[in-house]
Design a protein around this motif. Structure first.
Motif, PDB file in Angstrom:
ATOM      1  N   HIS A  84     -59.036  30.771 -42.300  1.00  0.00           N
ATOM      2  CA  HIS A  84     -58.914  31.976 -41.892  1.00  0.00           C
ATOM      3  C   HIS A  84     -57.823  32.333 -40.605  1.00  0.00           C
ATOM      4  N   THR A  85     -57.829  31.443 -39.852  1.00  0.00           N
ATOM      5  CA  THR A  85     -56.853  31.494 -38.763  1.00  0.00           C
ATOM      6  C   THR A  85     -55.452  31.169 -39.258  1.00  0.00           C
ATOM      7  N   GLN A  86     -55.241  30.384 -40.110  1.00  0.00           N
ATOM      8  CA  GLN A  86     -53.820  30.214 -40.781  1.00  0.00           C
ATOM      9  C   GLN A  86     -53.452  31.542 -41.450  1.00  0.00           C
ATOM     10  N   ASN A 146     -49.542  35.896 -41.257  1.00  0.00           N
ATOM     11  CA  ASN A 146     -48.841  37.425 -41.450  1.00  0.00           C
ATOM     12  C   ASN A 146     -48.277  37.898 -40.299  1.00  0.00           C
ATOM     13  N   ILE A 147     -48.229  37.376 -39.274  1.00  0.00           N
ATOM     14  CA  ILE A 147     -47.544  37.776 -38.099  1.00  0.00           C
ATOM     15  C   ILE A 147     -46.131  37.258 -38.180  1.00  0.00           C
ATOM     16  N   ASP A 162     -48.363  29.394 -31.505  1.00  0.00           N
ATOM     17  CA  ASP A 162     -49.302  29.762 -30.848  1.00  0.00           C
ATOM     18  C   ASP A 162     -50.260  28.878 -30.530  1.00  0.00           C
ATOM     19  N   VAL A 163     -51.410  29.115 -29.477  1.00  0.00           N
ATOM     20  CA  VAL A 163     -52.391  28.159 -29.324  1.00  0.00           C
ATOM     21  C   VAL A 163     -53.745  29.080 -29.194  1.00  0.00           C
ATOM     22  N   VAL A 167     -53.733  25.028 -33.032  1.00  0.00           N
ATOM     23  CA  VAL A 167     -52.338  25.048 -32.595  1.00  0.00           C
ATOM     24  C   VAL A 167     -51.660  25.189 -33.860  1.00  0.00           C
ATOM     25  N   TRP A 168     -50.761  26.357 -33.651  1.00  0.00           N
ATOM     26  CA  TRP A 168     -49.879  26.971 -35.150  1.00  0.00           C
ATOM     27  C   TRP A 168     -48.502  26.610 -34.602  1.00  0.00           C
ATOM     28  N   ASP A 169     -47.919  26.009 -35.856  1.00  0.00           N
ATOM     29  CA  ASP A 169     -46.427  25.282 -35.546  1.00  0.00           C
ATOM     30  C   ASP A 169     -45.461  26.295 -36.476  1.00  0.00           C
ATOM     31  N   GLY A 170     -46.063  27.578 -36.858  1.00  0.00           N
ATOM     32  CA  GLY A 170     -45.309  28.278 -37.773  1.00  0.00           C
ATOM     33  C   GLY A 170     -45.586  28.010 -39.381  1.00  0.00           C
TER      34      GLY A 170
END
Length: 223
Positions: free
Chosen positions: A108-110, A115-116, A122-123, A209-212
């Motif tokens: 759900h976080t992904q 969608n941003i 982002d972390v 940790v989101w890498d795009g």
């Protein structure tokens, strides 16, 4: 299936702090007094507590460790609904292991981060909670991946049927024992009330940790 003091796991975004007033109150009368006093100096208290009318006061487990964690899902409801609720009522979702809790929240976080627009990094720090609960949960688990893939209750994207199922089961059972679709064939629990929760204790933290394109999960080691 009956559970007695059963241990389960949950991950929540650390940007949402515990609601201290629930943990400070010993009972309903105490809560009402504290709320009246604190609201005089804290105009944001209503937003912190959420919509208290969504849950009967008799179902709030005042006096337990982590009462705010047990109650928050019922006063802060996802407006888009969840698998077993169309947003008319809250549910406390728990998992059988840390791995299952991670896979459920990671998915759900992904979706949220993807969608941003133009978000390349982002972390998010997630707070790990250990809960203990008792109750009679309606067992709707499946036995194999093929059953999981074919059951409309476990559709990966369409929640309309499981939401209707959840609404009918509410009031008949303390919750649902169901199969995780994100960590296939692991167990998850959806409680219709926090009243059956004995305690919720903060245990560990993770970084998402989101890498795009995807989320990498890392446990934050205690010093």
């Amino acid at each position: 299936m009956n559970f007695d003091n059963h241990k389960a796991y949950r991950l929540v975004n650390s940007k949402f702090p515990p609601i201290a007033i629930f943990d400070d109150a010993a009972d309903q009368d105490d809560f009402e007094s504290l709320f009246a006093i604190q609201s005089l100096s804290n105009p944001r208290l209503q937003n912190e507590v959420g919509n208290i009318t969504l849950i009967p006061q008799s179902e709030i487990p005042y006096g337990i460790k982590g009462c705010s964690y047990a109650t928050a899902s019922f006063t802060h409801i996802n407006k888009d609904g969840t698998r077993f609720s169309n947003a008319d009522f809250g549910l406390l979702y728990l998992a059988d292991t840390w791995d299952t809790a991670i896979e459920e929240t990671k998915h759900h976080t992904q979706i949220t981060l993807s969608n941003i627009q133009d978000l390349h990094f982002d972390v998010i720090v997630m707070r790990g909670l250990v809960a203990k609960f008792s109750g009679n949960l309606h067992d709707i688990r499946v036995n194999c991946q093929d059953e999981l893939d074919k059951s409309p209750l476990y559709d990966l994207n369409d929640y309309s049927l499981p939401q209707a199922f959840g609404a009918k089961a509410r009031g008949k059972h303390d919750g649902l024992l169901y199969t995780s679709v994100r960590n296939p064939l692991a167990d998850c629990y959806a409680l219709f009330s926090p009243k059956k929760v004995h305690e919720v204790i903060q245990s560990r933290h993770y970084e998402y940790v989101w890498d795009g394109s995807a989320v990498d999960v890392r446990q934050i080691k205690s010093v």
